[in-house]
Design a protein around this motif. Sequence first.
Motif, PDB file in Angstrom:
ATOM      1  N   PHE A  70       1.268  60.719   0.430  1.00  0.00           N
ATOM      2  CA  PHE A  70       0.340  60.674   1.590  1.00  0.00           C
ATOM      3  C   PHE A  70      -0.207  62.387   2.167  1.00  0.00           C
ATOM      4  O   PHE A  70       0.653  63.246   2.182  1.00  0.00           O
ATOM      5  N   ASP A  71      -1.400  62.442   2.575  1.00  0.00           N
ATOM      6  CA  ASP A  71      -2.483  63.908   3.423  1.00  0.00           C
ATOM      7  C   ASP A  71      -2.132  63.660   4.921  1.00  0.00           C
ATOM      8  O   ASP A  71      -2.937  62.111   5.081  1.00  0.00           O
ATOM      9  N   LEU A  72      -1.364  64.083   5.310  1.00  0.00           N
ATOM     10  CA  LEU A  72      -1.603  63.332   7.090  1.00  0.00           C
ATOM     11  C   LEU A  72      -2.084  64.789   7.719  1.00  0.00           C
ATOM     12  O   LEU A  72      -2.343  65.285   8.885  1.00  0.00           O
ATOM     13  N   ASN A  73      -3.236  65.749   7.239  1.00  0.00           N
ATOM     14  CA  ASN A  73      -4.020  66.721   7.294  1.00  0.00           C
ATOM     15  C   ASN A  73      -3.849  67.680   8.895  1.00  0.00           C
ATOM     16  O   ASN A  73      -4.545  68.210   9.000  1.00  0.00           O
ATOM     17  N   VAL A  74      -2.128  67.637   7.828  1.00  0.00           N
ATOM     18  CA  VAL A  74      -1.385  68.629   9.365  1.00  0.00           C
ATOM     19  C   VAL A  74      -0.421  69.712   8.586  1.00  0.00           C
ATOM     20  O   VAL A  74      -0.133  68.288   7.376  1.00  0.00           O
ATOM     21  N   ALA A  75       0.083  70.318   8.788  1.00  0.00           N
ATOM     22  CA  ALA A  75       1.583  70.728   8.024  1.00  0.00           C
ATOM     23  C   ALA A  75       2.362  70.437   8.205  1.00  0.00           C
ATOM     24  O   ALA A  75       3.128  69.630   9.730  1.00  0.00           O
ATOM     25  N   VAL A  76       3.324  69.673   7.104  1.00  0.00           N
ATOM     26  CA  VAL A  76       4.115  68.790   7.483  1.00  0.00           C
ATOM     27  C   VAL A  76       5.175  69.627   7.508  1.00  0.00           C
ATOM     28  O   VAL A  76       6.007  69.541   6.953  1.00  0.00           O
ATOM     29  N   GLY A  77       6.527  69.099   8.775  1.00  0.00           N
ATOM     30  CA  GLY A  77       7.914  70.085   9.309  1.00  0.00           C
ATOM     31  C   GLY A  77       9.685  69.657   8.018  1.00  0.00           C
ATOM     32  O   GLY A  77       9.641  69.976   7.761  1.00  0.00           O
ATOM     33  N   ASP A  78       8.986  68.014   7.992  1.00  0.00           N
ATOM     34  CA  ASP A  78      10.566  67.256   7.758  1.00  0.00           C
ATOM     35  C   ASP A  78       9.670  65.969   7.709  1.00  0.00           C
ATOM     36  O   ASP A  78       9.175  65.444   7.967  1.00  0.00           O
ATOM     37  N   VAL A  79      10.276  65.227   6.387  1.00  0.00           N
ATOM     38  CA  VAL A  79      10.441  63.836   5.686  1.00  0.00           C
ATOM     39  C   VAL A  79      11.830  63.509   6.301  1.00  0.00           C
ATOM     40  O   VAL A  79      12.778  64.254   5.543  1.00  0.00           O
ATOM     41  N   SER A  80      11.748  61.883   6.110  1.00  0.00           N
ATOM     42  CA  SER A  80      13.393  61.514   6.047  1.00  0.00           C
ATOM     43  C   SER A  80      13.315  60.003   6.123  1.00  0.00           C
ATOM     44  O   SER A  80      12.146  59.212   6.545  1.00  0.00           O
ATOM     45  N   TRP A  81      14.655  59.112   5.158  1.00  0.00           N
ATOM     46  CA  TRP A  81      14.157  58.179   4.315  1.00  0.00           C
ATOM     47  C   TRP A  81      14.302  56.971   6.182  1.00  0.00           C
ATOM     48  O   TRP A  81      15.803  57.893   6.439  1.00  0.00           O
ATOM     49  N   ALA A  82      14.143  56.486   6.240  1.00  0.00           N
ATOM     50  CA  ALA A  82      15.218  55.508   7.097  1.00  0.00           C
ATOM     51  C   ALA A  82      15.939  54.829   6.499  1.00  0.00           C
ATOM     52  O   ALA A  82      16.069  54.371   5.916  1.00  0.00           O
ATOM     53  N   THR A 122       4.551  66.140  12.264  1.00  0.00           N
ATOM     54  CA  THR A 122       3.743  67.172  11.567  1.00  0.00           C
ATOM     55  C   THR A 122       3.803  68.836  12.957  1.00  0.00           C
ATOM     56  O   THR A 122       3.900  68.495  13.966  1.00  0.00           O
ATOM     57  N   THR A 123       3.074  69.028  12.986  1.00  0.00           N
ATOM     58  CA  THR A 123       2.880  70.710  12.861  1.00  0.00           C
ATOM     59  C   THR A 123       2.035  70.241  14.510  1.00  0.00           C
ATOM     60  O   THR A 123       1.981  71.063  15.435  1.00  0.00           O
ATOM     61  N   ASP A 124       1.396  69.043  14.325  1.00  0.00           N
ATOM     62  CA  ASP A 124       0.256  69.319  15.455  1.00  0.00           C
ATOM     63  C   ASP A 124       1.290  68.527  16.638  1.00  0.00           C
ATOM     64  O   ASP A 124       0.450  67.960  17.980  1.00  0.00           O
ATOM     65  N   GLY A 125       2.438  67.962  16.363  1.00  0.00           N
ATOM     66  CA  GLY A 125       3.183  67.488  17.408  1.00  0.00           C
ATOM     67  C   GLY A 125       3.673  65.385  17.341  1.00  0.00           C
ATOM     68  O   GLY A 125       3.607  65.228  18.402  1.00  0.00           O
ATOM     69  N   THR A 126       3.027  65.089  15.872  1.00  0.00           N
ATOM     70  CA  THR A 126       3.272  63.221  15.879  1.00  0.00           C
ATOM     71  C   THR A 126       3.825  63.356  14.792  1.00  0.00           C
ATOM     72  O   THR A 126       4.047  64.451  14.415  1.00  0.00           O
ATOM     73  N   VAL A 127       4.683  62.233  15.325  1.00  0.00           N
ATOM     74  CA  VAL A 127       5.660  61.391  14.299  1.00  0.00           C
ATOM     75  C   VAL A 127       4.738  60.493  13.294  1.00  0.00           C
ATOM     76  O   VAL A 127       4.308  59.904  14.262  1.00  0.00           O
ATOM     77  N   HIS A 128       4.881  59.967  11.927  1.00  0.00           N
ATOM     78  CA  HIS A 128       4.061  59.336  11.405  1.00  0.00           C
ATOM     79  C   HIS A 128       5.310  58.745  10.634  1.00  0.00           C
ATOM     80  O   HIS A 128       6.647  58.867  10.544  1.00  0.00           O
ATOM     81  N   VAL A 129       5.246  57.303  11.097  1.00  0.00           N
ATOM     82  CA  VAL A 129       6.502  56.315  10.219  1.00  0.00           C
ATOM     83  C   VAL A 129       5.546  55.494   9.531  1.00  0.00           C
ATOM     84  O   VAL A 129       4.961  55.010   9.703  1.00  0.00           O
ATOM     85  N   PHE A 130       6.381  55.362   8.295  1.00  0.00           N
ATOM     86  CA  PHE A 130       5.604  54.738   7.287  1.00  0.00           C
ATOM     87  C   PHE A 130       6.282  53.209   6.436  1.00  0.00           C
ATOM     88  O   PHE A 130       7.740  53.467   6.695  1.00  0.00           O
ATOM     89  N   ASP A 131       5.981  52.237   6.046  1.00  0.00           N
ATOM     90  CA  ASP A 131       6.378  50.934   6.104  1.00  0.00           C
ATOM     91  C   ASP A 131       5.653  51.125   4.397  1.00  0.00           C
ATOM     92  O   ASP A 131       4.527  50.091   4.404  1.00  0.00           O
ATOM     93  N   LEU A 132       5.953  51.580   3.158  1.00  0.00           N
ATOM     94  CA  LEU A 132       5.566  50.697   2.298  1.00  0.00           C
ATOM     95  C   LEU A 132       5.071  49.630   1.815  1.00  0.00           C
ATOM     96  O   LEU A 132       4.092  48.934   1.122  1.00  0.00           O
ATOM     97  N   SER A 133       6.534  48.996   2.336  1.00  0.00           N
ATOM     98  CA  SER A 133       6.486  47.529   1.827  1.00  0.00           C
ATOM     99  C   SER A 133       5.052  47.010   2.703  1.00  0.00           C
ATOM    100  O   SER A 133       4.897  45.641   2.685  1.00  0.00           O
ATOM    101  N   ILE A 134       4.990  48.015   3.856  1.00  0.00           N
ATOM    102  CA  ILE A 134       3.547  46.835   4.728  1.00  0.00           C
ATOM    103  C   ILE A 134       2.396  47.089   3.935  1.00  0.00           C
ATOM    104  O   ILE A 134       1.923  46.706   4.354  1.00  0.00           O
ATOM    105  N   ASN A 135       2.187  49.065   4.993  1.00  0.00           N
ATOM    106  CA  ASN A 135       1.326  49.163   3.958  1.00  0.00           C
ATOM    107  C   ASN A 135       1.235  50.891   3.476  1.00  0.00           C
ATOM    108  O   ASN A 135       2.277  51.980   3.636  1.00  0.00           O
TER     109      ASN A 135
END
Lengths: 106, 657
Positions: free
Chosen positions: B524-536, B547-560
Amino acid sequence: MAGTGEGKKEEADYKRLHSFPLIRHTDMPEEMRVETMELCVTACEKFATNNESAAKMIKESMDKKFGSSWHVVIGEGFGFEVTHEVKNLLYMFFGGSLAVCVWKCS
Amino acid sequence: MMLDEWALIKPADQLELTEAELKEEITRVLTANNPHAPQNIVRWSFKERTYKPILVIDQLAVHFVMEGSLVHQDSDEGRRQMAKEGVLEETLTVDTGVGFDEEEPETSVKINKHFAELNSDIYSSASKTDKKELKITNQFNFSERASQTLNNPLRDKSCHTEPPPRSNFSATATQWEIYDAYVEELQKQEKNKEKQKAIQTKENDDKSKKIMLMETQSNDVTKVGKAAKILERMVNQNLFDDIIQDFKYFEDESDEFRGQKGTLLPLWKFHYDKSRGLSVTALCWNKKYQDLFAVGMGSYDFNKQGHGMLVFYTLKNPSFPEYIYLTTSGVLCLDIHDQHSYLVAVGFYDGCVAVYNLKQKGAEPVYKSTAKTGKHTDPVWQVHWQNDDMDNNHNFYSVSSDGRVVSWTLVKNELVFTDIIRLTLNGVISEGPEGAQQPYIACGTAFDFHKQIDYLFLVGTEEGKIHKCSKTYSSQFLETYDAHSMAVDTVKWNHYHPKVFISCSSDWTVKIWDHTINTPVFTFDLNVAVGDVSWAPYSSTVFAAVTTDGTVHVFDLSINKYEALCQQSVVAKKTKLTHLEFNPIHPIIIVGDDRGYIISLKLSPNLRKEPKVRAVQSFQTRISADLQNYILFREDKVMPDIHYSGPTKHGRKQMAH
């Protein structure tokens, strides 16, 4: 000679150290106790050589301050058994050799 | 004789008599002859024709004469009167007159009428006649009467006041007793002085200690501490009541109309004033107390290194930290022990590792590595607690830029270190002027231990490589993944799927791997440096990245598999998000930024869907003991088969609660 010198020194020490008033027994309230003690010290210092006068002074002052009838005994050696009104007894030592007993019984 | 005695009183006409005359006895003879009667009375006698002296002279002299009214009853007149009076006179004469009449008739008494009347009382009682006499009033016949009222009774009363209480006192005053009393008193005074000195010194010590504590950990008011803490939490609960309500009950209903997308609801914001200028470098939830989390403060900027801070917040008190520890060097990583939640391992920028014990008071760590005891020479990027070793000693691992992965064991009072592996740059040939072959050191930046296979762990390096290592082989890697083109920031095993791990890097990408395959499964390319990632923790397919632009990304692979379900900017611009952590129980995440703020966010229902049961039997074989912690509501989670081109499209189940 040295022994007697030491003895003299000890005596002086004793007199110096034991000059303070030492309350031996009392059931007076705090304020009254302090006042009485001060009065006794004043009287004993004023009449250092005449216990009778000192006792008279103490008795008369106590009668004035706290009502009659007060009794005072001052001496260097005596025994006593007195009946007193409770909260009105003071038995103290002073000056290393004097015992003062002040009590009220009307 | 009589005259003698009464000589003094003499009548005027008394005869003057001489003694002789007075003493003369005069004899008087009393006779019946009247001395005054004439003796020489002569009467003419016609018979003799001469005067003849009369010899018998009448001697009687009458002085008083009264005619009586008494009538003798036997006389005629008496009889007549009695006849006139009737029966009374008859009886009277009968009764009284019997004796008299017969024996002395001459002297019998004649009772006249008056006499009878006077004695009527007596006679009436004696008489047998019924005739009544009128009672004659008698002025002397009266009686006196008197009466008295009852007098009030008298009574005595008296009372005594109680005399003032008295007691006895006795003593003897002698010179030796006076002396003894004084000596005793002096000794007592000396003892007191010594005690006071001791107390004073103690107080001084306490004061200095207190000052030390105050410098580090606010004021040590132990007595009211607990009460104040409760009160503080109550105040906070009232202040943040709306947030607490949101945290507990709010579910974003608009999710239904959003399709697959979800949102994040900002809850509390944590900040500690004294940590100004520090950025959040580590986050970790306490496994035992799920409202407590630890924050490591430091700096990632090489030019701004200074002190660091370790603070603990609880959701119950968002306004002030529960624990605060100042550190001389910036904190870069920390980990809370799973079982012993009071033990906190910390890695510092200066290469030290330390263990803090929350139970013990004081600002210093209970264990700290020193230069002598094998401390890292470069910043420690990650620490991780391990299970206790065979001697039941606690131990943890650390990874640092100096290329060492070190195991630290807590033995009594010291940290014992063991080098597990030294990272080298495989395949990089030294190009030194001498041409000497030197194993270049790879800088470890992140690692994670396999959930089930004890020896297996991954190490991410600054060069972008990820090495699969074993604790038992210190010389070689089991595998090396050419993962990123820049430093690996995080590498983490999936909670459920034993083969899958995720990595992120400053090269803008997040990658998901199967450790048996050399190439990433997802990128997954988030277009900005990623600070941390964590499994739910609640689903094997959900992960979040910051990411360093102040955004939180939440993914669910089973959905998208291609896009994030939620991309939400949670901080002001120019603020970089550094770390992220899922709460083990509650549907919230905390994210830390480079200004020292920690924000808690609630995941909307779309972001915390759990996969439907697909093949429980086959799946359960894949779950090992580690999953038992989560078994109740997570055993039905399934990692979709990511090897195949498309995920299986099966229905989604809403989270039960």
